[in-house]
Design a protein around this motif. Structure first.
Motif, short mmCIF file in Angstrom:
data_model
loop_
_atom_site.label_atom_id
_atom_site.label_comp_id
_atom_site.label_asym_id
_atom_site.label_seq_id
_atom_site.Cartn_x
_atom_site.Cartn_y
_atom_site.Cartn_z
N THR A 24 0.85 -1.18 0.00
CA THR A 24 0.00 0.00 0.00
C THR A 24 0.89 1.24 0.00
O THR A 24 2.06 1.17 0.40
CB THR A 24 -0.91 0.06 1.24
OG1 THR A 24 -0.07 0.18 2.41
CG2 THR A 24 -1.80 -1.17 1.35
N VAL A 45 2.88 2.23 -9.28
CA VAL A 45 1.78 3.07 -9.78
C VAL A 45 1.70 2.95 -11.31
O VAL A 45 0.62 2.77 -11.87
CB VAL A 45 1.97 4.55 -9.35
CG1 VAL A 45 1.00 5.45 -10.09
CG2 VAL A 45 1.78 4.68 -7.84
N GLY A 48 0.03 -0.13 -12.42
CA GLY A 48 -1.35 -0.32 -11.97
C GLY A 48 -1.48 -1.15 -10.70
O GLY A 48 -2.59 -1.46 -10.28
N PRO A 51 -2.74 2.51 -6.78
CA PRO A 51 -3.49 3.59 -7.44
C PRO A 51 -2.66 4.86 -7.52
O PRO A 51 -1.76 5.08 -6.72
CB PRO A 51 -4.69 3.79 -6.51
CG PRO A 51 -4.24 3.30 -5.18
CD PRO A 51 -3.26 2.20 -5.45
N GLN A 52 -2.99 5.70 -8.49
CA GLN A 52 -2.32 7.00 -8.61
C GLN A 52 -2.74 7.89 -7.45
O GLN A 52 -3.85 7.76 -6.93
CB GLN A 52 -2.67 7.65 -9.94
CG GLN A 52 -2.04 6.93 -11.09
CD GLN A 52 -1.85 7.84 -12.29
OE1 GLN A 52 -2.20 9.00 -12.27
NE2 GLN A 52 -1.26 7.29 -13.32
N ARG A 53 -1.86 8.79 -7.08
CA ARG A 53 -2.16 9.80 -6.06
C ARG A 53 -1.27 11.00 -6.30
O ARG A 53 -0.31 10.94 -7.07
CB ARG A 53 -1.98 9.24 -4.65
CG ARG A 53 -0.53 8.95 -4.29
CD ARG A 53 -0.39 8.50 -2.88
NE ARG A 53 1.03 8.34 -2.55
CZ ARG A 53 1.48 8.08 -1.35
NH1 ARG A 53 0.63 7.92 -0.35
NH2 ARG A 53 2.76 7.96 -1.12
#
Length: 175
Positions: A24, A45, A48, A51-53
């Motif tokens: 995570t 990221v 995939g 998730p993108q942030r």
């Protein structure tokens, strides 16, 4: 292959693969900040897996936390925390409207926060508080040889009188 098998990369990937560390963003954020961890995270990221942030915002929040918690007293942490959280970061989030934070935005917010901390440290070093600091004190600070971030401090100086913490202050116009 050399990068993958050496040092922290190998340790992090081993911990992730064995389940000792969950895969995570939060778990990776607990590791010491640095280029290696950022590279691992960006690969996850890009593929995939994570998730993108908004990585710039995450870095900024970490910087705010580090800078604020570095002050020795709870009272000394309260005002910069309030300024950063409820003014600088909130304003930046509103302006970005869901878009990623730019490096320039990150830099400007960091400068404004550092300026506020330098001014607050000067106020404290001169046995003053925001409530007892007056126009003459600020003018003395602005003209002192050791002043840093004079221009950026104007942002904090204009913000502080609008807060209950400094309702009776008369700040000079900072240029």
């Amino acid at each position: 292959m050399r990068w993958l098998s050496g040092g922290i990369v190998s340790t992090v990937l081993s911990d992730l693969g064995s389940g000792r560390r969950p895969l995570t963003h939060e778990a990776l954020d607990e590791l010491p900040a640095g280029k290696v961890v950022e590279d691992i995270q960006s690969v996850f990221v890009a593929t995939g897996i994570l998730p993108q942030r908004d990585e710039q915002m995450v870095r900024l929040e970490r910087h705010v936390n580090d800078l604020v918690t570095s002050h020795t007293t709870a009272a000394g942490r309260k005002i910069p925390h309030r300024y950063a959280t409820w003014h600088l970061l909130r304003r930046l989030r509103r302006r970005s409207r869901g878009n990623d934070t730019t490096h320039t935005q990150l830099t400007v917010v960091r400068q404004h926060l550092r300026a506020a901390v330098h001014l607050l440290n000067w106020i404290e070093a001169h046995c003053l508080t925001l409530a007892t600091c007056r126009q003459g004190d600020l003018e003395r600070w602005m003209t002192s040889d050791d002043v840093r971030h004079r221009k950026e401090a104007g942002h904090f100086v204009r913000w502080a009188p609008t807060q209950k913490i400094a309702h009776d202050l008369s700040f000079p116009a900072v240029r």
